[in-house]
Scaffold this active site. Structure first.
Site, PDB file in Angstrom:
ATOM      1  N   TYR A 130       0.797  -1.240   0.000  1.00 12.66           N
ATOM      2  CA  TYR A 130       0.000   0.000   0.000  1.00 12.66           C
ATOM      3  C   TYR A 130       0.826   1.286   0.000  1.00 12.66           C
ATOM      4  O   TYR A 130       0.252   2.371  -0.040  1.00 12.66           O
ATOM      5  CB  TYR A 130      -0.947  -0.006   1.207  1.00 12.66           C
ATOM      6  CG  TYR A 130      -1.956  -1.139   1.153  1.00 12.66           C
ATOM      7  CD1 TYR A 130      -2.941  -1.168   0.171  1.00 12.66           C
ATOM      8  CD2 TYR A 130      -1.906  -2.200   2.070  1.00 12.66           C
ATOM      9  CE1 TYR A 130      -3.849  -2.210   0.102  1.00 12.66           C
ATOM     10  CE2 TYR A 130      -2.820  -3.244   2.019  1.00 12.66           C
ATOM     11  CZ  TYR A 130      -3.793  -3.240   1.030  1.00 12.66           C
ATOM     12  OH  TYR A 130      -4.694  -4.265   0.952  1.00 12.66           O
ATOM     13  N   HIS A 154      -7.485   1.770  -6.656  1.00 15.49           N
ATOM     14  CA  HIS A 154      -6.861   0.910  -5.648  1.00 15.49           C
ATOM     15  C   HIS A 154      -5.357   1.137  -5.685  1.00 15.49           C
ATOM     16  O   HIS A 154      -4.765   1.173  -6.770  1.00 15.49           O
ATOM     17  CB  HIS A 154      -7.179  -0.563  -5.911  1.00 15.49           C
ATOM     18  CG  HIS A 154      -8.648  -0.820  -5.937  1.00 15.49           C
ATOM     19  ND1 HIS A 154      -9.399  -0.903  -4.785  1.00 15.49           N
ATOM     20  CD2 HIS A 154      -9.515  -0.933  -6.965  1.00 15.49           C
ATOM     21  CE1 HIS A 154     -10.672  -1.082  -5.109  1.00 15.49           C
ATOM     22  NE2 HIS A 154     -10.769  -1.095  -6.427  1.00 15.49           N
TER      23      HIS A 154
HETATM   24  C1  DQA Z   1      -7.431  -1.651  -1.697  1.00 13.50           C
HETATM   25  C2  DQA Z   1      -7.502  -3.111  -2.121  1.00 13.50           C
HETATM   26  C3  DQA Z   1      -8.547  -3.865  -1.346  1.00 13.50           C
HETATM   27  O1  DQA Z   1      -8.584  -5.226  -1.776  1.00 13.50           O
HETATM   28  C4  DQA Z   1      -8.206  -3.842   0.126  1.00 13.50           C
HETATM   29  O2  DQA Z   1      -9.206  -4.512   0.854  1.00 13.50           O
HETATM   30  C5  DQA Z   1      -7.952  -2.473   0.640  1.00 13.50           C
HETATM   31  C6  DQA Z   1      -7.242  -1.517  -0.192  1.00 13.50           C
HETATM   32  C7  DQA Z   1      -6.270  -0.917  -2.375  1.00 13.50           C
HETATM   33  O3  DQA Z   1      -6.264   0.309  -2.338  1.00 13.50           O
HETATM   34  O4  DQA Z   1      -5.367  -1.551  -2.909  1.00 13.50           O
HETATM   35  O5  DQA Z   1      -8.267  -2.170   1.779  1.00 13.50           O
HETATM   36  O6  DQA Z   1      -8.647  -1.017  -2.072  1.00 13.50           O
END
Ligand code: DQA
Length: 155
Positions: free
Chosen positions: A28, A106
């Site tokens: 992330y 994402h």
């Molecule tokens: C997310 C991807 C999702 O699968 C995950 O549950 C998240 C973050 C991303 O930004 O990569 O909480 O949305």
């Protein structure tokens, strides 16, 4: 650009995204949510958007925020719903009422992770979808939303 020419863009974050900076940095990134929001606000301003930010860990609160946008109007919505992406039909039904272009973003490459992350129940509502590009994916989505707004089209 004159203030009254700014378009209103809502940046919506869902569950667990308040923990950015503490979540797995390899997946992330290292930015906190506040840093990410500041970055999107600055890049959005460059593109003519007044950016408003909202994050919640409560699904109903996100649905109610979207209801507010439906009632009060928004020119564009950029949303990263977190895990709700993959199963929240309530979120989907709410977003369906938004008469403005929606970007689904994402940070991580959801399509390259666990099988369950490959499903997005909001995908077909999104004018633009970006994943796996970290914070710069938000810039890409903003640029696409600016084009969509200029064309005057909803998703
Ligand atoms: C997310 C991807 C999702 O699968 C995950 O549950 C998240 C973050 C991303 O930004 O990569 O909480 O949305």
């Amino acid at each position: 650009m004159a203030a009254d020419a700014l378009k209103l863009l809502w940046l919506l974050h869902g569950v667990n995204l308040d923990m950015l900076g503490r979540r797995d940095a390899a997946v992330y990134g290292t930015l906190t949510l506040a840093e990410l929001e500041a970055r999107v606000t600055a890049e959005g301003a460059r593109l003519g958007f007044a950016v408003r930010c909202f994050q919640t860990n409560h699904e109903g609160a996100l649905v109610e925020k979207i209801h507010e946008l439906v009632r009060e109007g928004a020119d564009a919505v950029l949303i990263n719903p977190g895990a709700w992406t993959h199963y929240s039909y309530a979120l989907r039904d709410a977003l369906e009422m938004i008469g403005a272009p929606i970007a689904e973003v994402h940070l991580s490459a959801v399509e390259e992770r666990e099988e369950w992350r490959r499903t997005s129940v909001i995908a077909d509502l999104a004018a633009v979808r970006v994943s796996g590009k970290g914070a710069s994916g938000y810039d890409e989505a903003l640029a696409a939303l600016a084009v969509a707004c200029a064309e005057g089209g909803a998703a």
